[in-house]
Design a protein around this motif. Sequence first.
Motif, short mmCIF file in Angstrom:
data_model
loop_
_atom_site.label_atom_id
_atom_site.label_comp_id
_atom_site.label_asym_id
_atom_site.label_seq_id
_atom_site.Cartn_x
_atom_site.Cartn_y
_atom_site.Cartn_z
N SER A 1 0.82 -1.21 0.00
CA SER A 1 0.00 0.00 0.00
C SER A 1 0.86 1.26 0.00
O SER A 1 0.32 2.35 0.08
CB SER A 1 -0.93 -0.01 1.21
OG SER A 1 -0.16 -0.01 2.40
N ASN A 2 2.18 1.12 -0.07
CA ASN A 2 3.07 2.28 -0.09
C ASN A 2 3.29 2.78 -1.51
O ASN A 2 2.94 2.12 -2.48
CB ASN A 2 4.43 1.90 0.51
CG ASN A 2 4.36 1.69 2.00
OD1 ASN A 2 3.57 2.33 2.69
ND2 ASN A 2 5.17 0.80 2.51
N VAL A 3 3.90 3.95 -1.60
CA VAL A 3 4.29 4.51 -2.88
C VAL A 3 5.22 3.51 -3.57
O VAL A 3 6.10 2.92 -2.95
CB VAL A 3 5.04 5.85 -2.65
CG1 VAL A 3 5.69 6.35 -3.90
CG2 VAL A 3 4.09 6.90 -2.08
N ASP B 1 2.30 -1.72 -8.04
CA ASP B 1 1.04 -1.10 -7.60
C ASP B 1 1.31 0.39 -7.45
O ASP B 1 1.94 0.83 -6.50
CB ASP B 1 0.61 -1.70 -6.26
CG ASP B 1 -0.64 -1.04 -5.70
OD1 ASP B 1 -1.18 -0.10 -6.33
OD2 ASP B 1 -1.07 -1.46 -4.61
N THR B 2 0.83 1.16 -8.42
CA THR B 2 1.08 2.61 -8.43
C THR B 2 -0.13 3.41 -7.93
O THR B 2 -0.18 4.61 -8.12
CB THR B 2 1.47 3.08 -9.85
OG1 THR B 2 0.39 2.79 -10.75
CG2 THR B 2 2.74 2.40 -10.33
N SER B 3 -1.06 2.76 -7.28
CA SER B 3 -2.28 3.44 -6.82
C SER B 3 -1.99 4.56 -5.81
O SER B 3 -2.75 5.51 -5.71
CB SER B 3 -3.27 2.44 -6.24
OG SER B 3 -2.70 1.77 -5.13
N LYS B 4 -0.90 4.45 -5.06
CA LYS B 4 -0.51 5.50 -4.09
C LYS B 4 0.51 6.46 -4.69
O LYS B 4 1.02 7.33 -4.00
CB LYS B 4 0.10 4.87 -2.83
CG LYS B 4 -0.83 3.96 -2.09
CD LYS B 4 -1.77 4.73 -1.24
CE LYS B 4 -2.58 3.74 -0.42
NZ LYS B 4 -3.56 4.33 0.41
N ASN C 1 0.38 11.21 -10.86
CA ASN C 1 0.87 10.84 -9.53
C ASN C 1 2.26 10.19 -9.59
O ASN C 1 2.52 9.19 -8.94
CB ASN C 1 -0.13 9.91 -8.84
CG ASN C 1 -0.16 10.11 -7.35
OD1 ASN C 1 0.40 11.07 -6.82
ND2 ASN C 1 -0.79 9.20 -6.65
N ASN D 1 5.08 5.87 3.28
CA ASN D 1 3.65 6.07 3.52
C ASN D 1 3.24 7.53 3.33
O ASN D 1 2.06 7.85 3.36
CB ASN D 1 3.28 5.60 4.93
CG ASN D 1 4.07 6.34 6.00
OD1 ASN D 1 5.17 6.84 5.75
ND2 ASN D 1 3.52 6.40 7.19
N ASN E 1 2.81 11.26 1.22
CA ASN E 1 2.39 11.57 -0.15
C ASN E 1 3.59 12.08 -0.95
O ASN E 1 4.65 12.39 -0.41
CB ASN E 1 1.21 12.55 -0.16
CG ASN E 1 1.59 13.94 0.30
OD1 ASN E 1 2.60 14.52 -0.14
ND2 ASN E 1 0.79 14.50 1.20
#
Length: 148
Positions: A6-8, A62-65, A91, A111, A113
Amino acid sequence: MIDKSSNVAVILASHGFFAKEALRSAEMIVGKQQNCAYLAVKEDMNLEQAKSQMEKLLMDLDTSKGIIILCDILGGTPSNVSGAFCLKQENTLVLSGLNLPMLLDLFTNRNRNLNELAESLEKSYKMGFQNISERFREEEQEDGSGIL
């Protein structure tokens, strides 16, 4: 397949295997990193091959964040390929000057932004440069304790 979290997401991009070895060094200090990859631009690789490799890395993460791409130097193939992706993918933050202090900062603050990370990484980049010879000489003059 690269593990996702879930991290960048992080991609390290360099000429040769500098990015791979920088990642290994950082992981030796802070532990194995998930959702992270590297792009090693080799001598026999052309621009299209580098772009294709970058696309594959991006699809596996996973680039969602968001995603941070750290490149070795400005103006080389790794930074040109990375910069082109920041125009296509939202993003995305691309920075040059890949070094170990930046990586350690990034890997302990993934974690946050992208804006917060950009500020923090700029500071750690600047703080990573120290005249160690001068510092040791000053300490020696102040307390006479010697290096060790």
